[in-house]
Design a protein around this motif. Structure first.
Motif, short mmCIF file in Angstrom:
data_model
loop_
_atom_site.label_atom_id
_atom_site.label_comp_id
_atom_site.label_asym_id
_atom_site.label_seq_id
_atom_site.Cartn_x
_atom_site.Cartn_y
_atom_site.Cartn_z
N ARG A 8 -2.41 -42.98 -7.60
CA ARG A 8 -1.65 -42.06 -6.75
C ARG A 8 -1.44 -40.75 -7.50
NH1 ARG A 8 1.65 -44.82 -2.84
NH2 ARG A 8 1.56 -42.83 -1.80
N ASP A 9 -0.64 -39.90 -6.90
CA ASP A 9 -0.27 -38.66 -7.60
C ASP A 9 1.23 -38.44 -7.49
OD1 ASP A 9 0.13 -37.77 -5.02
OD2 ASP A 9 -1.58 -36.43 -4.99
N ALA A 10 1.74 -37.57 -8.34
CA ALA A 10 3.15 -37.20 -8.33
C ALA A 10 3.21 -35.71 -8.67
CB ALA A 10 3.94 -38.02 -9.35
N ALA A 11 4.25 -35.06 -8.18
CA ALA A 11 4.35 -33.62 -8.36
C ALA A 11 5.73 -33.22 -8.87
CB ALA A 11 4.05 -32.91 -7.05
N ALA A 12 5.75 -32.10 -9.55
CA ALA A 12 6.99 -31.47 -10.00
C ALA A 12 6.87 -30.00 -9.65
CB ALA A 12 7.18 -31.65 -11.49
N ALA A 13 7.98 -29.39 -9.29
CA ALA A 13 7.97 -27.98 -8.93
C ALA A 13 9.11 -27.25 -9.62
CB ALA A 13 8.08 -27.83 -7.41
N TYR A 14 8.89 -25.98 -9.86
CA TYR A 14 9.94 -25.12 -10.42
C TYR A 14 9.70 -23.71 -9.90
CZ TYR A 14 6.43 -23.64 -13.81
OH TYR A 14 5.31 -23.14 -14.40
N ARG A 15 10.69 -22.87 -10.09
CA ARG A 15 10.60 -21.49 -9.62
C ARG A 15 10.50 -20.54 -10.80
NH1 ARG A 15 10.65 -21.28 -4.55
NH2 ARG A 15 11.02 -19.06 -4.31
N VAL A 16 9.75 -19.46 -10.58
CA VAL A 16 9.64 -18.39 -11.57
C VAL A 16 10.09 -17.09 -10.92
CG1 VAL A 16 7.79 -19.45 -12.89
CG2 VAL A 16 7.23 -17.96 -10.98
N ARG A 17 10.51 -16.16 -11.75
CA ARG A 17 10.88 -14.83 -11.25
C ARG A 17 10.09 -13.79 -12.03
NH1 ARG A 17 14.27 -16.90 -14.33
NH2 ARG A 17 15.15 -15.84 -16.11
N ALA A 18 9.62 -12.79 -11.31
CA ALA A 18 8.82 -11.73 -11.92
C ALA A 18 9.76 -10.71 -12.55
CB ALA A 18 7.94 -11.09 -10.87
N GLU A 19 9.63 -10.51 -13.85
CA GLU A 19 10.54 -9.62 -14.58
C GLU A 19 9.89 -8.30 -14.99
OE1 GLU A 19 11.79 -12.19 -17.73
OE2 GLU A 19 13.28 -13.17 -16.46
N LEU A 60 5.32 -11.95 -18.38
CA LEU A 60 5.85 -11.19 -17.25
C LEU A 60 6.86 -11.99 -16.43
CD1 LEU A 60 2.47 -9.76 -15.89
CD2 LEU A 60 4.03 -8.71 -17.52
N LEU A 61 6.90 -13.31 -16.64
CA LEU A 61 7.71 -14.19 -15.80
C LEU A 61 8.83 -14.85 -16.59
CD1 LEU A 61 4.90 -16.08 -13.85
CD2 LEU A 61 6.16 -14.05 -13.14
N GLY A 62 9.88 -15.22 -15.86
CA GLY A 62 10.96 -16.04 -16.39
C GLY A 62 11.05 -17.30 -15.56
N ARG A 63 11.44 -18.40 -16.19
CA ARG A 63 11.51 -19.70 -15.51
C ARG A 63 12.93 -19.97 -15.06
NH1 ARG A 63 7.90 -24.03 -16.82
NH2 ARG A 63 7.47 -22.91 -18.75
N ASP A 64 13.09 -20.44 -13.85
CA ASP A 64 14.38 -20.90 -13.34
C ASP A 64 14.41 -22.42 -13.44
OD1 ASP A 64 15.13 -18.32 -12.73
OD2 ASP A 64 14.54 -18.47 -10.63
#
Length: 170
Positions: free
Chosen positions: A108-119, A91-95
């Motif tokens: 420690r910790d580390a993070a990565a983020a990305y956006r998705v769009r509902a198609e 249902l989703l697409g990745r940006d």
């Protein structure tokens, strides 16, 4: 099964030049490098020493976007280099990029983020998380998959509902 890194391939290419001097020496160098890569893969963090958490919304409006945050917690005493990706529901697409490369400091910790769009509208589940962890010598990658089934619902957006309601009122 461990996968070779570029560092290992470069070292094996360098060792192949030893064939010009002596074939036995070149074979011995290759054997030492392959044993080092196997040991490197065995020393890569496993299990609960390296945890991955995903923060993602349970609901997204159709046509809308949302941020997905992947956090890696390193419980070892040395930095860990890894590549991280996850499976998206249909249902989703990745940006943007699908694979994130991180170096997580010790304890420690580390993070990565990305956006998705509902198609598309519907119910689905977020997919599995995939990690490729480099050993401490950087000669081999070990792969692992964390099974997940976090729920997701893509529903009609508020703006679309208002538009349809206004059209119905006319």
């Amino acid at each position: 099964m461990p996968l070779p890194t570029r560092r290992l391939l470069a070292a094996l290419a360098g060792a192949s030049l030893l064939f010009l001097l002596d074939a036995r020496l070149a074979l011995a160098a290759d054997a030492v490098l392959l044993l080092a890569a196997a040991a490197d893969a065995l020393l890569a963090p496993r299990g609960d020493r390296l945890r991955v958490e995903r923060r993602a919304p349970e609901r997204i409006a159709l046509g809308g976007t949302a941020e997905v945050r992947l956090t890696v917690v390193n419980a070892t005493d040395r930095p860990v280099r890894l590549r991280l990706t996850d499976d998206l529901p249909p249902l989703l697409g990745r940006d943007g990029a699908g694979t994130h490369e991180l170096t997580v400091p010790p304890r420690r910790d580390a993070a990565a983020a990305y956006r998705v769009r509902a198609e598309e509208r519907g119910d689905a589940a977020w997919g599995d998380l995939h990690l490729r962890v480099a050993g401490p010598l950087g000669l081999a990658w070990t792969q692992r998959r964390e099974g997940r089934a976090d729920p997701l619902r893509v529903q009609q957006g508020v703006l679309e509902v208002r538009t349809h309601r206004l059209l119905g009122m006319r």
